[in-house]
Enzyme design. Structure first.
Site, mmCIF file in Angstrom:
data_model
loop_
_atom_site.group_PDB
_atom_site.id
_atom_site.type_symbol
_atom_site.label_atom_id
_atom_site.label_comp_id
_atom_site.label_asym_id
_atom_site.label_seq_id
_atom_site.Cartn_x
_atom_site.Cartn_y
_atom_site.Cartn_z
ATOM 1 N N ARG B 25 43.474 48.705 39.091
ATOM 2 C CA ARG B 25 44.149 48.894 37.825
ATOM 3 C C ARG B 25 43.428 48.122 36.738
ATOM 4 O O ARG B 25 43.118 48.659 35.700
ATOM 5 C CB ARG B 25 45.601 48.440 37.947
ATOM 6 C CG ARG B 25 46.369 48.611 36.673
ATOM 7 C CD ARG B 25 47.658 47.851 36.738
ATOM 8 N NE ARG B 25 47.454 46.444 37.016
ATOM 9 C CZ ARG B 25 47.013 45.570 36.148
ATOM 10 N NH1 ARG B 25 46.702 45.927 34.930
ATOM 11 N NH2 ARG B 25 46.871 44.315 36.486
ATOM 12 N N HIS B 217 43.459 35.086 42.162
ATOM 13 C CA HIS B 217 42.836 36.231 41.497
ATOM 14 C C HIS B 217 41.751 35.654 40.596
ATOM 15 O O HIS B 217 42.008 35.336 39.444
ATOM 16 C CB HIS B 217 43.926 36.935 40.685
ATOM 17 C CG HIS B 217 43.450 38.171 40.008
ATOM 18 N ND1 HIS B 217 43.810 39.410 40.423
ATOM 19 C CD2 HIS B 217 42.640 38.360 38.936
ATOM 20 C CE1 HIS B 217 43.250 40.317 39.623
ATOM 21 N NE2 HIS B 217 42.542 39.711 38.719
ATOM 22 N N HIS B 219 38.204 35.458 38.520
ATOM 23 C CA HIS B 219 37.201 36.246 37.811
ATOM 24 C C HIS B 219 35.852 35.567 37.928
ATOM 25 O O HIS B 219 35.760 34.344 38.030
ATOM 26 C CB HIS B 219 37.610 36.435 36.356
ATOM 27 C CG HIS B 219 38.590 37.543 36.194
ATOM 28 N ND1 HIS B 219 38.985 38.036 34.970
ATOM 29 C CD2 HIS B 219 39.269 38.277 37.105
ATOM 30 C CE1 HIS B 219 39.855 39.018 35.138
ATOM 31 N NE2 HIS B 219 40.042 39.177 36.431
ATOM 32 N N CYS B 250 35.113 41.436 31.399
ATOM 33 C CA CYS B 250 36.071 40.488 30.860
ATOM 34 C C CYS B 250 36.182 40.792 29.368
ATOM 35 O O CYS B 250 35.215 40.656 28.632
ATOM 36 C CB CYS B 250 35.564 39.067 31.080
ATOM 37 S SG CYS B 250 36.625 37.817 30.336
#
Lengths: 306, 310
Positions: B25, B217, B219, B250
């Protein structure tokens, strides 16, 4: 209690960065860099505060044309007080040439894999160690410190898995010969925290952890995780390459090192004692412009929009 | 001799299963071009055969805000749901929740923030207001026995506020957990975290939320994702979010990468002897597929190394 085992205190207070971009990095780039640019890069790196910069290699230009200007580079750089500029010397001839050109620290390169040694430098591991004995003797005589590298420490492109005990054996030989530090190289970047731990455990049995360094390749994106493991085990010397130089699709079989390099782990685990990150990034930007390539450093790529 | 990280050994001996939530998503949301519905469906179907146990399929956010997810109903209804795989969807409010349920969703997710400014700029309301919205959703979800996952963004730093206090992250995490979220995913939204900030944040959050209910989670904007995940694993976290091919930039760091590649995470976990149940080859195929479909290069180093395109 599993989460008590790891603490931030387990990390070393100080970490020494050994910048290998000018030698290891440039040797593995497709484009050959003009001497002036190499000198400029090294000078910029000197200003950034990294304490060790591997400047060039006294291997025969027949084998490594990218380092053919070894003497001009050595003589052309502005050596900053407090910074070391080791150079690679695969044999006595290279050592003598290095000394003549003004080198005051050298490095020798062993392998933990027999096949890699044969394919890469055309002799067995034992034979290579014997060659190095000559260099060590001469270096001792000239009071020149020698750094030892061991390649293929967690995997070999030919042999596949490499026994940790073999790595420990070669590391120990180099150390006993007189190398002040042994850099353990994940030449093809296949290592993970799992294999790193096993290998380092074996090596730490034979050598003091203060004499160890890690040289991790980022081919599979594992370099920083592997470096973190090494730091947690007490290792406080890390090799890396500005802008992650050294991996532009050159097949690893053509050169002594593997394809992809670690981009300098800034902002991260290390408190960058004395390393000026913006200046380091400037050096990275400079060499990337010269090579006409993009940086491999994520930190360099991340330019905040806000 | 040497400091052996016994927590890594712990992972090895207990064979923790790590669930990866391919962050479909989020990255599809950040891709500039709208990805055709059938491509999304095919990707999810391929991922469903890799052994992944959770695949976040789509988002029931208003298509006015996120046009890339306008086909949420078609996607959810078009995929072939594989037994033992869950397909959570984002539901920021009651409207989204109702639409999701109508479309057949069996798990949903809500997105809180540890940063007041980020909350206001991103979803146009304060943290407190967002919590009220989530309470509604969670309550409705409870009635239908639909599990809810909670996300906390900016857990290691905010693009506007900079440093975020671990206590704040803990507070939001606890609030979501107490409301009824079965799991809290702590997001390093702009990838500025490092092992030490991850450690400090988790230390605080672990006091208020059971470890087994935590996920990370991370990045990879600054290349720190894998060491941060490693740190979390060493502290006992056993759920990791990642995105196939590491796609999805990002939005706060132009030109930067965002999500960490599932392939690279798996390579690390498997190398550590941690069971994931995921087949890396199948995952690489899915990554290949979507990269070709998007005309994009993979961000996964493992994928690059395997295909010889370094």
């Amino acid at each position: 209690n599993n989460h008590q085992c790891l603490t931030a205190h387990a990390l070393p207070d100080k970490v020494k960065i050994v910048e290998v971009g000018p030698r290891d990095g440039l040797q593995n780039e497709k484009t050959v860099v003009p001497t002036e640019a190499k000198i400029n890069l090294i000078n910029m790196l000197s200003e950034s505060g990294v304490p060790v910069i591997e400047a060039t290699s006294f291997v025969s230009p027949k084998w490594v044309p990218q380092m053919a200007d070894q003497v001009e580079v050595m003589k052309g750089i502005s050596k900053k007080p407090g910074v070391s500029y080791p150079v690679l010397t695969p044999n006595l001839k290279g050592f003598e040439a290095a000394l003549k050109a003004g080198a005051s620290e050298v490095a020798i390169f062993g392998a933990a894999s027999e096949l890699f040694s044969k394919k890469n430098i055309n002799c067995s591991v034992e034979e290579s160690l014997q060659r190095f004995e000559e260099v060590m003797k001469a270096a001792k005589g000239a009071a020149v410190p020698v750094r030892g590298y061991v390649s293929c420490v967690v995997g070999c492109p030919y042999e596949g898995q490499v026994a940790p005990e073999k790595v420990a054996h070669v590391a120990k030989r180099l150390y006993s010969m007189g190398c002040y530090e042994i850099s353990l190289g994940d030449t093809i970047g296949v290592g993970t925290p799992g294999s790193m731990t096993k290998m380092l455990e074996a090596v730490c049995k034979e050598l003091p952890v203060s004499a160890l360094a890690v040289h991790c390749h980022d081919t599979y994106g594992q370099a920083l995780a592997n470096i973190l493991i090494a730091l947690q085990m007490g290792i406080s010397v890390v090799d890396s390459s500005v802008a992650g130089l050294g991996g532009q699709g050159i097949s690893w079989s053509l050169v002594s090192d593997g394809p992809c390099y670690l981009h300098l782990p800034c902002v991260s685990v290390l408190s960058p004692q004395g390393v000026d990150l913006p200046k380091l990034m400037d050096a990275g930007a400079f060499i990337c412009r010269t090579l006409n390539r993009k940086t491999s450093s994520k930190v360099a790529q991340a330019t905040c929009k806000l | 001799m040497g400091n052996v990280p016994t927590t890594v050994k712990h992972c090895l001996s207990y064979k923790q299963i790590v669930e990866d939530y391919p962050w479909l998503r989020s990255w599809l949301q950040e891709e500039k071009d709208i990805v055709p519905t059938r491509v999304k469906i095919q990707l999810i179907d391929m991922l469903s055969t890799t052994g992944l146990s959770v695949i976040e399929a789509t988002s029931f956010v208003s298509s006015k805000w996120v046009p890339q997810m306008a086909d949420h109903t078609d996607v959810l209804q078009g995929i072939q749901r594989v037994p033992h795989v869950r397909y959570p969807v984002l539901t920021p409010n009651m409207q989204g929740f109702q639409d999701a349920v109508a479309a057949g969703a069996t798990e949903v997710a809500v997105f809180g923030s540890a940063s007041e400014t980020f909350s206001r700029k991103n979803i146009n309301c304060s943290i407190a207001e967002s919590m009220l919205r989530f309470e509604e959703v969670i309550s409705a979800a409870k009635d239908r026995q639909i599990p809810v996952r909670g996300y906390v963004s900016c857990a290691l730093g905010c693009p506007h506020e900079g440093h975020i206090e671990p206590t704040k992250v803990a507070e939001i995490s606890k609030a979501l957990y107490d409301m009824g979220c079965y799991e809290i995913s702590l997001g390093d939204t702009i990838g500025v975290g490092t092992p030490s900030s991850m450690f400090k944040m988790l230390q605080k959050v672990m006091k208020d939320v059971p470890l087994s209910a935590l996920a990370v989670h991370c990045h990879d904007t600054y290349g720190q994702a894998l060491p941060n995940i490693l740190t979390a694993l060493q502290m006992g976290v056993s759920v990791v979010d990642s995105a196939v091919a590491g796609l999805g930039g990002c939005p706060y760091a132009q030109g930067s990468s965002g999500n960490v590649s599932t392939e690279d995470v798996l390579y690390m976990l498997h190398g550590m002897g941690i069971e994931t149940g995921v087949n890396l080859d199948r995952l690489l195929e899915a990554g290949d597929f979507i990269c070709n479909a998007l005309g994009r290069r993979t961000n996964s180093k493992v994928a690059q190394a395997r295909s010889g395109t370094l």
